[in-house]
Design an enzyme around this catalytic site. Structure first.
Site, PDB file in Angstrom:
ATOM      1  N   GLN A  78      67.195  40.966  34.337  1.00  0.00           N
ATOM      2  CA  GLN A  78      67.783  42.284  34.616  1.00  0.00           C
ATOM      3  C   GLN A  78      69.242  42.311  34.192  1.00  0.00           C
ATOM      4  O   GLN A  78      70.136  41.997  34.965  1.00  0.00           O
ATOM      5  CB  GLN A  78      67.640  42.644  36.097  1.00  0.00           C
ATOM      6  CG  GLN A  78      68.068  44.061  36.335  1.00  0.00           C
ATOM      7  CD  GLN A  78      67.602  44.600  37.660  1.00  0.00           C
ATOM      8  OE1 GLN A  78      66.845  43.992  38.390  1.00  0.00           O
ATOM      9  NE2 GLN A  78      68.077  45.785  37.983  1.00  0.00           N
ATOM     10  N   PHE A  79      69.462  42.712  32.935  1.00  0.00           N
ATOM     11  CA  PHE A  79      70.818  42.719  32.396  1.00  0.00           C
ATOM     12  C   PHE A  79      71.725  43.704  33.120  1.00  0.00           C
ATOM     13  O   PHE A  79      72.940  43.550  33.123  1.00  0.00           O
ATOM     14  CB  PHE A  79      70.800  43.004  30.883  1.00  0.00           C
ATOM     15  CG  PHE A  79      70.671  44.447  30.521  1.00  0.00           C
ATOM     16  CD1 PHE A  79      71.800  45.197  30.222  1.00  0.00           C
ATOM     17  CD2 PHE A  79      69.432  45.079  30.469  1.00  0.00           C
ATOM     18  CE1 PHE A  79      71.700  46.537  29.883  1.00  0.00           C
ATOM     19  CE2 PHE A  79      69.315  46.396  30.123  1.00  0.00           C
ATOM     20  CZ  PHE A  79      70.446  47.142  29.839  1.00  0.00           C
ATOM     21  N   THR A  80      71.158  44.717  33.791  1.00  0.00           N
ATOM     22  CA  THR A  80      72.003  45.708  34.459  1.00  0.00           C
ATOM     23  C   THR A  80      72.805  45.106  35.612  1.00  0.00           C
ATOM     24  O   THR A  80      73.774  45.713  36.062  1.00  0.00           O
ATOM     25  CB  THR A  80      71.174  46.902  34.974  1.00  0.00           C
ATOM     26  OG1 THR A  80      70.195  46.440  35.907  1.00  0.00           O
ATOM     27  CG2 THR A  80      70.493  47.626  33.815  1.00  0.00           C
TER      28      THR A  80
END
Length: 147
Positions: A78-80
């Site tokens: 989850q890059f966010t």
């Protein structure tokens, strides 16, 4: 690395309507790789997460670890989590690691975690639907730079 860990009764992830990873009792990990992360960040999280005493014992006290209960892990990239929301209203992802490097570190994290407990995963960089039956709810945020 930033890890959001959730104690779950069950969790699964779908890609294009197909379940690609599914666990029963255990931990769901949303993992964000930040610029500058290294194998040392992986080591810190892998040495911490499976041994956190966040599962209840027979008297209802958080006294058991994932290893103790022989639980499973579902790891979702989850890059966010590396998003910056300080300026304006649109998130900036300048702190997120470049995708190929992030995938490399994510894969190493998965491999090392799977040497300790059973692991399922999502699909790196795919659009996923994650179904989480949070037990408690019990949720913690770990930043490898703070361990």
């Amino acid at each position: 690395m930033i890890a959001v860990i959730q104690r779950v009764s069950s969790s699964y992830v779908e890609v294009n309507g197909e379940i690609v990873g599914k666990i029963g009792k255990g931990i769901n990990i949303l993992l964000g790789v930040v610029k500058g992360d290294t194998d040392e960040d992986i080591k810190k999280l892998v040495n911490k997460i499976p041994y956190l005493r966040i599962f209840e014992d027979e008297i209802g006290k958080m006294n058991l670890s994932l290893v103790d209960i022989e639980g499973e892990v579902l790891i979702i990239s989850q890059f966010t989590l590396a998003g910056n929301l300080k300026k304006g209203r649109r998130p900036s992802f300048e702190n997120a690691e470049e995708p190929s490097r992030a995938q490399e570190l994510y894969n190493r994290f998965v491999k090392q975690m799977s040497q300790i407990v059973p692991v399922q995963t999502g699909v790196f960089a795919a659009h996923m639907k994650v179904f989480i039956e949070n037990d408690g709810p019990v949720t913690f945020i770990l930043n490898s730079k703070e361990l």
